[in-house]
Design a protein around this motif. Sequence first.
Motif, PDB file in Angstrom:
ATOM      1  N   MET A 187       0.826  -1.211   0.000  1.00 29.25           N
ATOM      2  CA  MET A 187       0.000   0.000   0.000  1.00 29.25           C
ATOM      3  C   MET A 187       0.862   1.265   0.000  1.00 29.25           C
ATOM      4  SD  MET A 187      -3.002  -0.869  -0.397  1.00 29.25           S
ATOM      5  CE  MET A 187      -3.592   0.821  -0.330  1.00 29.25           C
ATOM      6  N   GLN A 188       2.053   1.171   0.587  1.00 30.69           N
ATOM      7  CA  GLN A 188       2.939   2.331   0.561  1.00 30.69           C
ATOM      8  C   GLN A 188       3.317   2.679  -0.882  1.00 30.69           C
ATOM      9  OE1 GLN A 188       6.931   1.950   2.348  1.00 30.69           O
ATOM     10  NE2 GLN A 188       6.460   3.807   3.521  1.00 30.69           N
ATOM     11  N   ALA A 225      -3.102  -2.829  -6.832  1.00 31.83           N
ATOM     12  CA  ALA A 225      -2.217  -2.995  -5.675  1.00 31.83           C
ATOM     13  C   ALA A 225      -3.020  -3.221  -4.397  1.00 31.83           C
ATOM     14  CB  ALA A 225      -1.328  -1.763  -5.530  1.00 31.83           C
ATOM     15  N   ALA A 226      -4.149  -2.537  -4.265  1.00 31.85           N
ATOM     16  CA  ALA A 226      -4.994  -2.726  -3.071  1.00 31.85           C
ATOM     17  C   ALA A 226      -5.529  -4.151  -3.004  1.00 31.85           C
ATOM     18  CB  ALA A 226      -6.136  -1.714  -3.087  1.00 31.85           C
ATOM     19  N   ASP A 249      -5.125  -9.762  -0.720  1.00 33.39           N
ATOM     20  CA  ASP A 249      -4.881 -11.189  -0.924  1.00 33.39           C
ATOM     21  C   ASP A 249      -3.875 -11.728   0.089  1.00 33.39           C
ATOM     22  OD1 ASP A 249      -6.619 -11.250  -3.027  1.00 33.39           O
ATOM     23  OD2 ASP A 249      -5.075 -10.944  -4.573  1.00 33.39           O
ATOM     24  N   LEU A 250      -2.996 -10.838   0.565  1.00 33.64           N
ATOM     25  CA  LEU A 250      -1.997 -11.269   1.547  1.00 33.64           C
ATOM     26  C   LEU A 250      -2.575 -11.297   2.960  1.00 33.64           C
ATOM     27  CD1 LEU A 250       1.142  -9.284   0.306  1.00 33.64           C
ATOM     28  CD2 LEU A 250       0.653 -11.716   0.003  1.00 33.64           C
ATOM     29  N   GLU A 251      -3.281 -10.222   3.344  1.00 33.71           N
ATOM     30  CA  GLU A 251      -3.864 -10.138   4.689  1.00 33.71           C
ATOM     31  C   GLU A 251      -4.889  -8.997   4.712  1.00 33.71           C
ATOM     32  OE1 GLU A 251      -1.150  -8.787   7.707  1.00 33.71           O
ATOM     33  OE2 GLU A 251       0.104  -7.764   6.229  1.00 33.71           O
ATOM     34  N   LEU A 283      -8.718   2.599   0.058  1.00 38.42           N
ATOM     35  CA  LEU A 283      -8.470   2.949  -1.341  1.00 38.42           C
ATOM     36  C   LEU A 283      -9.572   2.424  -2.255  1.00 38.42           C
ATOM     37  CD1 LEU A 283      -5.068   3.005  -3.116  1.00 38.42           C
ATOM     38  CD2 LEU A 283      -7.019   2.025  -4.286  1.00 38.42           C
ATOM     39  N   LEU A 284     -10.020   1.179  -2.018  1.00 36.37           N
ATOM     40  CA  LEU A 284     -11.088   0.618  -2.848  1.00 36.37           C
ATOM     41  C   LEU A 284     -12.399   1.365  -2.641  1.00 36.37           C
ATOM     42  CD1 LEU A 284     -10.347  -3.210  -2.466  1.00 36.37           C
ATOM     43  CD2 LEU A 284      -9.748  -1.694  -4.359  1.00 36.37           C
TER      44      LEU A 284
END
Length: 512
Positions: free
Chosen positions: A147-148, A162-163, A168-170, A178-179
């Motif tokens: 996110m950075q 990217a968001a 998907d990771l956590e 952002l979404l």
Amino acid sequence: MFGTESSLSMFLNTLTPKFYVALTGTSSLISGLILIFEWWYFRKYGTSFIEQVSVSHLRPLLGGVDTSSPSNTSASNGDADSSRQSVSECKVWRNPLNLFRGAEYNRYTWVTGREPLTYYDMNLSAQDHQTFFTCDSDHLRPADAIMQKAWRERNPQARITAAHEALDLEECATAYVLLAEEEATTIVEAEKLFKQALKVGEICYRRSQQLQHHGAQYEAQHRRDTNVLVYIKRRLAMCSRKLGRTREAVKMMRDLMKEFPLLSMFNIHENLLESLLELQNYADVQAVLAKYDDISLPKSATICYTAALLKARAVSDKFSPEAASRRGLSTAEMNAVEAIHRAVEFNPHVPKYLLEMKSLILPPEHILKRGDSEAIAYTFFHLQHWKRVEGALNLLHCTWEGTFRMIPYPLEKGHLFYPYPVCTETADRELLPTVFHEVSVYPKKELPFFILFTAGLCSFTAMLALLTHQFPELMGVFAKAFLSTLFAPLNFIMEKVESILPSSLWHQLTRI
């Protein structure tokens, strides 16, 4: 009678061209000196010396009423924060009522094909997101590291992608933010995403709150998590307001202001004022103004114009300009007019939008206080509140232009506030889409009548002096013809009087 005429004729015939040259030259010199003094006085004090003397000394003798004292009193009472307030001239502020990109700005683009936001405005938003939503320890959490980078992306689709990768990771609060801001196409969708962000944000906030005293790194994390949580709650309150649940929005805003009283950078009280006006809860609006319309706090168009609206509401339904001109303004009407003048001096661009003399566009994400961008942002959300108060817009229409008679000239001098920044127009052109919007500029004060009159008089007499010097005989003929024409009515009246009165009586009068 005939002796008088012959004496006058003999006097005119004895005048030489040199006399006319001296007469017109002297008149030109005197009027030129008056013009220079008037111009100097106007540049220093912002008003005409002749006009001021007429108003101050002649008008009271003729029975006029001086209405300038109340405004002078108010200037010295409380709002003279002009000398106390040292502010950066063109500081750009985050718009507290900014719209959602996906659900509002993008929908406008789809319908009209126009871009409502400028690159400069979006770049400022990107800087804000990096300041509020990132910290130096983001590399320790994979989702935050993604996110950075996402907040630095210029391409909207790349940010959204990217968001999704971060989620998907956590679970990641800023990814949901952002979404909600950029991918959601309706306010309902944005609200759902913000609720998911709230769950994750509260967990992160409680965790970092316990660890904040363990070092500078944890303190920075806690500061970031606090900013994220406040942002999410504020946007959820705005979603409730947009979806018609105004009382719920007011409660959320009040709770947020109690929980985080020191985070004034978000200007949540302006969101609260707008929601309370929608509920027509004017008593609570006055209570909020009593707290934030303070001499030590920065002003805004929302503060100044809401205060003016409340005072106008007390008198606007019965206000009539004709009746006010006959009987004068009452105390309540004077207070309302002074509040309008104060608001207009702070931001002179708002009235044309409120009175629908200038078309509105979507407000930008950042505003410049006292500028056109702030006027658009304020009017976009508050025009309906002015229309709801009967007669408020009529009172504004009748009184707002009177503000410019009180503001000193040039702009280096303020009346109730610090001087109007000269760089405002340039900054507004960066914030607003000038392709389809004409930026409003500060109204220029017109020259007083007496300066124009003395300038014309000086030019006219100088021209007469030049013509008399070049063509003395011809100008002498013109001068005699002019004087003869000027005295013709007097000669006619004297002849009539002589024909009516007995010759013996007229003889006695002439001897006297």
